[in-house]
Scaffold this active site. Structure first.
Site, PDB file in Angstrom:
ATOM      1  N   THR A  64       0.820  -1.216   0.000  1.00 55.44           N
ATOM      2  CA  THR A  64       0.000   0.000   0.000  1.00 55.44           C
ATOM      3  C   THR A  64       0.851   1.262   0.000  1.00 55.44           C
ATOM      4  O   THR A  64       0.382   2.315  -0.420  1.00 55.44           O
ATOM      5  CB  THR A  64      -0.906   0.047   1.244  1.00 55.44           C
ATOM      6  OG1 THR A  64      -0.078   0.042   2.407  1.00 55.44           O
ATOM      7  CG2 THR A  64      -1.831  -1.142   1.271  1.00 55.44           C
ATOM      8  N   ASP A  69       4.019  -2.002  11.788  1.00 53.21           N
ATOM      9  CA  ASP A  69       5.392  -2.362  12.141  1.00 53.21           C
ATOM     10  C   ASP A  69       6.096  -1.116  12.654  1.00 53.21           C
ATOM     11  O   ASP A  69       6.084  -0.083  12.001  1.00 53.21           O
ATOM     12  CB  ASP A  69       6.134  -2.897  10.912  1.00 53.21           C
ATOM     13  CG  ASP A  69       5.521  -4.210  10.421  1.00 53.21           C
ATOM     14  OD1 ASP A  69       5.031  -4.977  11.277  1.00 53.21           O
ATOM     15  OD2 ASP A  69       5.527  -4.461   9.204  1.00 53.21           O
TER      16      ASP A  69
END
Ligand SMILES: C[S@@+](CC[C@H](N)C(=O)[O-])C[C@H]1O[C@@H](n2cnc3c(N)ncnc32)[C@H](O)[C@@H]1O
Lengths: 500, 310
Positions: free
Chosen positions: B177, B199
């Site tokens: 993305t 993350d």
């Protein structure tokens, strides 16, 4: 390079082809005065219509660089020619732009990631005003319409705005780290966070660091540079466009994207994307009628109504190159065995300036192809004219002489036409070719400016007999500086195969 | 340059066993997939090319194969397959393109995206709560995406006759993305974006890999309609502050006050935040470890007039 090769390279005294060109015309009291600028390796070369000849090299102007005294040799016209040296990095120019007011030249060098601004004196001499070293390699620069701001697109996908001429205030208020979040340094991991052993190690290191204060990236610039927008991709080009009072920034990337954003101070607003490319985009060009032409690794050139983000037309280019190779004796050997494997990479798109402003004419070059292709969008029936060159096309700029457009084309005089690795046995003596449009609109080779530009175009000691190994070594070095567009193409990666 | 692959060293050795197990399980469409057959190393490099498939533009997207129950024209060509991995049409445009495109269209557009959806906990919880909204999970890791895909398929089969939710409104696809969001969604298409436990990329050198940054926020603003909301949650305080800093700095977003999303009251925003706090896999892990959860919401503002027209 060993000592022997270096010696022969010294004898060789060859000049780099012009990777980029720029021209500028001033209206003086006693008529027109124009100048041509070229970037030949690490040297900028200037020639004016009234006889100015000068050069500026990144190597001569490096301070505190020991052992560079014997690094360049004097050419016949007083030009200094840089020689390759294996031990220190050369800073080669990768792009030059002249401000719309003709007062400044902006140049980027790839290796040291620098933007240099020069003032152009009344007799076209270059005086360096600033040298700003960016964190990431600049790929393309352009200027705001009012010449006040440089837009710099980089290899990491970001576009920064830098004042052309930083004011003392800019320097004081320099924002060294606009991309960083909270200013106070605190470790980002904490003992309660659920993470791997590797992260725990990072945390330990960060706790140690915390005592010492925030770690500063070594090369954070200290001059004013504002982050405007960014792609998570390598940027390849940035252009500005204006419609009425609205100005835009258009950016292209290696992941097939063309993005249309508002310009400053609203560059965070994306207006839309011109979707359609299937390979990397490399060059963007605004036409006279405000259409956008784009090209890169695709077989076609794309023509856009960029304001509505619609594709108007795809102009075949790969087939034009193949036709050239098939029909031109001397280039037949370049016709590939399997035509479906034949790839082109657009290296340049130039808008031919026009007085009437509404007719679009475009010149296009592909990497390693010894020709320019003339294209008129919206007149598909018209057979595209191909201007065959003596060497691979590198850059084009235009000057108006006696009311007629002259296209000054720089060519690769070191490699064989149609090749990016094979060096010539006999060097082409001229690094430029000149074309003018005839009444019927066709371009023809026109040597009227040839003598004016002789010093600029000739390779200083071209043709001198030198050793094969020096020639090959030089060819390699030149190749590294002037080619590389095709490397933007994505290779089929094998990770899909292994990770399913 | 060393190329990073998606896989862990040593993984290929396990592969045949894993594949056989998944195949056996795949024969029974209604069987829920087992996570252990889909594990993958924690990080995929968002800068590498991978071998992603993505549509040339949102118009080229085959939504009907992801949401077959919402297919505009049920055609023979449309395979009745949940969240298929084959997302984009062929690259060569043919005259029959228009017809094909219409078979790829759905009666509704996706309006909620879960970016970096991982094992899909949020999707499965949102699906029955917002049965009339198409929700898409996007995930860069291949095996993880396949897990979610197989689970959607199983849930659709199991709940085909259910009146509390048939899971026809959720789908997943593999995508990076950070590079390709605008290839999937048109301007202002979405009303909600979830960024759950992204993350953290602790090292400064890796901050560019974070899924939130000033420059990426422009893309979120592009696909979100004015008034739409970005929902973020993380257990990492520094990342929370980073996200808040980068969204607050971005003129297209304003922070949503706690009073609008916290607590047990009514309203879709509160409902979504409650689900986000408890239903994602990472959220559950943090819960088990008694970790903190930092929530922040940002509303997409109207674009201002052009500078010269204000
Ligand atoms: C820590 S996990 C959180 C998963 C899930 N949202 C949850 O809360 O349980 C972050 C996920 O984001 C995915 N991710 C990271 N970068 C991505 C990108 N550029 N595009 C799509 N997904 C990405 C990772 O593969 C990973 O599965």
């Amino acid at each position: 390079m060993n000592q022997e090769q270096r010696n022969s390279a010294a004898q060789l005294r060859m000049a780099f082809p012009y990777k980029c060109l720029a021209a500028c015309t001033r209206l003086a009291a006693d008529g027109e005065d124009w100048a041509l600028f070229g970037a030949s390796g690490s040297t900028l070369v200037v020639q004016s219509s009234r006889g100015t000849q000068s050069t500026w090299s990144t190597e001569q102007n490096v301070e505190n660089k020991p052992d560079h005294g014997d690094e360049s040799v004097e050419g016949p016209s007083g030009k200094r020619i840089k020689l390759s040296h294996p031990t220190h990095q050369k800073n080669n120019f990768s792009s030059i732009k002249i401000s719309n007011d003709g007062k400044y030249l902006i140049a980027i060098t790839a290796e040291d990631k620098s933007i240099r601004v020069f003032q152009l004196s009344s007799d076209w001499q270059l005086r360096q005003l600033s040298e700003r070293c960016m964190t990431r390699r600049p790929c393309s620069i352009t200027l705001s319409d009012d010449n006040s701001t440089i837009f710099c697109a980089d290899k990491f996908g970001d576009v920064y705005a830098l004042p052309l001429l930083p004011s003392p205030e800019d320097e004081r208020n320099a924002n060294p780290h606009p991309e960083d979040g909270p200013k106070k340094y605190a470790p980002s991991a904490s003992l309660s966070t659920v993470h791997s052993g590797r992260n725990r190690k990072v945390l330990e290191e960060q706790l140690k660091q915390a005592a010492k204060g925030r770690p500063q990236p070594k090369d954070a610039p200290t001059f004013k540079h504002d982050l405007l927008l960014g792609h998570v991709s390598m940027l390849t080009d940035v252009v500005t466009a204006t419609v009425g009072s609205r100005s835009y920034l258009i950016t292209a990337d290696r992941d097939e994207h063309i993005r249309v954003s508002r310009s400053v101070p609203q560059a965070h607003i994306i207006e839309g994307f011109c979707h359609g490319h299937e390979e990397f985009v490399h060059r963007l060009c605004m036409s006279n009628s405000n259409r956008l032409i784009s090209g890169g690794g695709d077989t076609h050139l794309y023509v856009w109504d960029w304001l509505s983000h619609t594709l108007l037309e795809k102009i075949p280019l790969q087939s034009a190159v193949l036709n050239l190779y098939r029909n031109q004796s001397g280039l037949n050997s370049l016709v590939p065995e399997r035509e479906e494997d034949f790839r082109i990479a657009v290296s340049g798109i130039w808008n031919v300036p026009s007085r009437t402003d509404e007719t679009d004419e475009i010149l296009v070059a592909c990497e390693g192809v010894p020709a320019l292709f003339k294209i008129k969008p919206e007149t598909p029936s018209e057979e595209a004219q191909t201007l065959v060159l003596n060497g691979n096309a590198l850059d084009v700029t235009f000057v108006t002489v006696a009311g007629a457009n002259t296209a000054i084309v720089s060519i690769d005089h070191v490699h064989e036409p149609g090749h990016t690795t094979k060096t010539r046995e006999n060097q082409e003596p001229s690094r430029l070719q000149l074309f003018t449009t005839a009444q019927n609109g066709e371009w023809f080779e026109d040597d009227r400016l040839k003598s004016t530009l002789e010093w600029f175009s000739q390779d200083t000691v071209g043709g001198q007999d030198t050793g094969e190994s020096a020639r090959v070594a030089f060819g390699k070095e030149v190749q590294g500086v002037i080619y590389g567009v095709e490397n933007l193409r994505k290779r089929a990666e094998i990770d899909a195969a292994v990770s399913v | 340059m060393k190329r990073k692959t998606d896989t862990m060293p040593g993984e290929p050795a396990k592969r045949p066993k894993r594949e056989a197990a998944r195949k056996a399980q795949g024969d029974d469409e209604a069987a829920l997939p087992k996570k252990r057959f889909y594990r993958q190393r924690a990080h995929a490099n968002p800068f590498s090319d991978h071998s992603l498939t993505y549509p040339k533009s949102p118009a080229d997207m085959d939504w009907a194969s992801l949401y077959p129950a919402y297919s505009l024209k049920k055609s023979e060509e449309v395979v009745n397959d949940a969240g298929g991995m084959e997302v984009c049409g062929s690259h060569d445009e043919t005259p029959s393109d228009k017809i094909r495109k219409s078979t790829r269209a759905t009666t509704k557009n996706v309006e909620i995206a879960d970016i970096g959806c991982g094992f899909g906990g949020l999707l499965f919880a949102l699906a029955p709560q917002f049965p009339d909204t198409l929700i898409l999970g996007m995930e860069i890791r291949m095996s993880v995406t396949e897990y979610v895909h197989d689970k959607i398929r199983a849930l659709r089969v199991q709940n085909a006759a259910s009146d509390t939710g048939t899971y026809q409104n959720i789908a997943v696809l593999r995508a990076n993305t950070m590079k390709f969001l605008p290839n999937f969604f048109t301007k202002h298409q979405l009303h909600s974006i979830f960024l759950c436990f992204p993350d953290p990329h602790f090292k400064q050198r890796k901050h560019k890999a974070r899924i939130v940054s000033y420059t990426l926020n422009s893309e979120y603003a592009y696909v979100l309609r004015p008034g739409g909301i970005v929902y973020t949650i993380t257990d990492v305080k520094d990342l929370h502050e980073w996200m808040v800093g980068h969204f607050e700095k971005h003129p297209s977003f304003e922070r949503v006050g706690e009073e609008e999303y916290d607590g047990e009251g009514d309203g879709e925003i509160r409902q979504r935040v409650r689900i986000m706090r408890t239903e994602t896999e990472e959220g559950k892990k943090v819960e088990r470890n008694n970790g903190d959860k930092f929530v922040a919401l940002f509303r997409r503002t109207e674009d201002p007039p052009w500078p010269t027209e204000g």
